[in-house]
Design an enzyme around this catalytic site. Structure first.
Site, PDB file in Angstrom:
ATOM      1  N   CYS A  77       0.844  -1.200   0.000  1.00  0.00           N
ATOM      2  CA  CYS A  77       0.000   0.000   0.000  1.00  0.00           C
ATOM      3  C   CYS A  77       0.876   1.246   0.000  1.00  0.00           C
ATOM      4  O   CYS A  77       1.837   1.341   0.775  1.00  0.00           O
ATOM      5  CB  CYS A  77      -0.912   0.003   1.234  1.00  0.00           C
ATOM      6  SG  CYS A  77      -2.020   1.434   1.252  1.00  0.00           S
ATOM      7  N   CYS A  81       0.583   4.600   6.919  1.00  0.00           N
ATOM      8  CA  CYS A  81      -0.047   4.477   8.244  1.00  0.00           C
ATOM      9  C   CYS A  81       0.900   3.724   9.185  1.00  0.00           C
ATOM     10  O   CYS A  81       1.280   2.575   8.902  1.00  0.00           O
ATOM     11  CB  CYS A  81      -1.377   3.762   8.123  1.00  0.00           C
ATOM     12  SG  CYS A  81      -2.412   4.445   6.796  1.00  0.00           S
ATOM     13  N   CYS A 212     -19.341   3.068   7.942  1.00  0.00           N
ATOM     14  CA  CYS A 212     -18.642   2.365   9.012  1.00  0.00           C
ATOM     15  C   CYS A 212     -17.369   3.173   9.249  1.00  0.00           C
ATOM     16  O   CYS A 212     -16.494   3.218   8.378  1.00  0.00           O
ATOM     17  CB  CYS A 212     -18.315   0.937   8.573  1.00  0.00           C
ATOM     18  SG  CYS A 212     -17.286   0.048   9.765  1.00  0.00           S
TER      19      CYS A 212
HETATM   20 FE1  SF4 Z   1      -2.878   1.226   3.373  1.00  0.00          FE
HETATM   21 FE2  SF4 Z   1      -3.077   2.661   5.621  1.00  0.00          FE
HETATM   22 FE3  SF4 Z   1      -5.154   1.121   4.804  1.00  0.00          FE
HETATM   23 FE4  SF4 Z   1      -2.864   0.024   5.744  1.00  0.00          FE
HETATM   24  S1  SF4 Z   1      -4.348   1.269   6.872  1.00  0.00           S
HETATM   25  S2  SF4 Z   1      -4.002  -0.631   3.948  1.00  0.00           S
HETATM   26  S3  SF4 Z   1      -1.292   1.446   4.946  1.00  0.00           S
HETATM   27  S4  SF4 Z   1      -4.305   2.914   3.752  1.00  0.00           S
END
Ligand code: SF4
Ligand code: SAM
Ligand code: DTB
Length: 377
Positions: A77, A81, A212
């Site tokens: 991703c 985060c 949600c």
């Molecule tokens: Fe991507 Fe953040 Fe979702 Fe994890 S929480 S999949 S890093 S957007």
């Protein structure tokens, strides 16, 4: 011999604040961080009593809604985060996977339904879906719906047009968490803004999808940040129908791998205050449940949690499995909620559809909910 000497207290007692009376109170959308921070610090017994009262005025108290999660596209991703195993910015050892084929998703959904889930949630590790990806997800939504399950997807940011296409395909819920307070957000995520999160939630609401949206605790945030998160959620134009409260699963290789563990009673408090502020919403005890004792989970249900993820896995991490949940629910006298979609019925289950139709003051009373007892501050 009687004495008039003051009783000495070994712990400071917080200043009493008026705990809200849920009986006939209209749903509020004007919560202030300072008052919510004070609520979070109230004596636990008072909080649990108020949360139970709020819960019982809107829901059958011994029913739990059960969802199952499937990661339909894992890893790599582009977002950063700080808690997430799937971010390409962290070395977590997770092997990225392509978008799952439709048949695999349908098989997983059928198994989830057979295990008692009423909602199937599909998550993809994207910043946002491309329109080509969305086509594939639309087919998944339709196929899962055809099995008689409610559907939820979490795909990152959406445009207004994408939200409308998901709604037209029959999607029930879109998951998009605010995660923490606007003030703390930048400490955890730098690749998107809080405003972008709010914008997607607006598209989701405008498309007529159910929202949600919740958060994650244990990131190193303060009580004020938890109150800021809850205010953001409860002051949205409509309370999210579902509010997941995640407890950080510390994943090796992420910046938060060594975060100090949260006092589990702070999770209980946060759930109680979420229940008081958004009494008509499902509050989901989400990630992190596997590490909690049965007794702590019982406190979370007492605090008003009425939804969980079932199954051995969340997206990439372990979850409390179905066998443990069956035993826990039996110990607590909890039953799984059914929906009209599955064709199975739970005697006496609340009809939330009618209750949420106007999202306004007195909806519980309009739907015949029992009045809640008064709470002394
Ligand atoms: Fe991507 Fe953040 Fe979702 Fe994890 S929480 S999949 S890093 S957007
Ligand atoms: N990529 C999408 C997004 O960020 O909106 C959806 C998936 S993301 C995994 C959904 C939520 O899971 C996050 O917002 C966060 O609250 C929660 N989450 C992610 N990793 C977690 C972890 N390690 N522990 C607890 N919760 C986590
Ligand atoms: C939510 O609030 N929690 C779920 C769901 N929405 C998508 C995700 C939890 C993820 C936990 C970490 C993992 O398994 O990767």
């Amino acid at each position: 011999m009687s004495s008039t000497a003051p009783v000495s207290r070994s712990v400071p007692v917080p200043a009493a604040v008026a705990l809200p009376l849920p009986t006939a109170a209209p749903l509020r959308y004007d919560w202030q961080p300072a008052e919510v921070e004070a609520l979070l610090g109230q004596p636990l017994n008072d909080l649990l009593f108020a949360a139970q009262a709020a819960h019982r005025s809107w829901f059958k108290p011994n029913l739990v809604q059960v969802s199952t999660l499937l990661s339909i596209k894992s890893g790599a991703c582009p977002e950063d985060c700080g808690y997430c195993a799937q971010s390409a910015h962290h070395e977590t050892g997770l092997a990225p996977e392509r978008l799952l084929p439709l048949a695999e998703v349908v098989a997983a959904a059928a198994a989830a339904r057979a295990a008692g889930a009423t909602r199937f949630c599909m998550g993809a590790a994207w910043r946002n879906p491309t329109d080509r990806h969305l086509e594939v997800v639309l087919a998944m939504v339709q196929a899962v719906k055809d099995l008689g399950l409610e559907t939820c997807v979490t795909l990152g940011m959406l445009t207004a047009a994408q939200a409308s296409r998901l709604a037209a395909a029959g999607l029930d819920y879109y998951n998009h968490n605010l995660d923490t307070s606007p003030e703390f957000y930048g400490e955890v995520i730098s690749t998107r803004t809080y405003q972008e999160r709010l914008q997607t939630l607006e598209h989701v609401r405008a498309a007529g999808l159910k929202t949600c949206s919740g958060g994650i605790l244990g990131l190193g945030e303060s009580r004020r940040d938890r109150s800021g998160l809850l205010c953001q959620l409860a002051n949205l134009p409509a309370h999210p129908e579902s509010v997941p409260i995640n407890l950080l699963v510390r994943v090796a290789g992420t910046p938060l791998a060594a975060a100090a563990p949260l006092d589990p009673l702070d999770l209980v408090r946060t759930i109680a205050v979420a229940r008081i502020m958004m009494p008509a919403s499902y509050v989901r005890l989400s990630a992190g449940r596997e590490g909690l004792s049965d007794e702590c989970q019982a406190l979370c249900f007492m605090a008003g949690a009425n939804s969980v993820f079932s199954g051995e896995r969340l997206l990439t991490t372990a979850n409390a499995g179905a066998a443990r949940d069956r035993a826990l629910f039996a110990r607590l006298g909890l039953a799984c909620e059914e929906t009209s979609l599955t064709g199975r019925t739970t005697p006496g289950a609340c009809d939330k559809t009618g209750q949420r139709a106007d999202r306004g003051a007195g909806a519980a009373q309009a739907a015949g909910a029992a009045p809640a007892p008064a709470v002394a501050p």
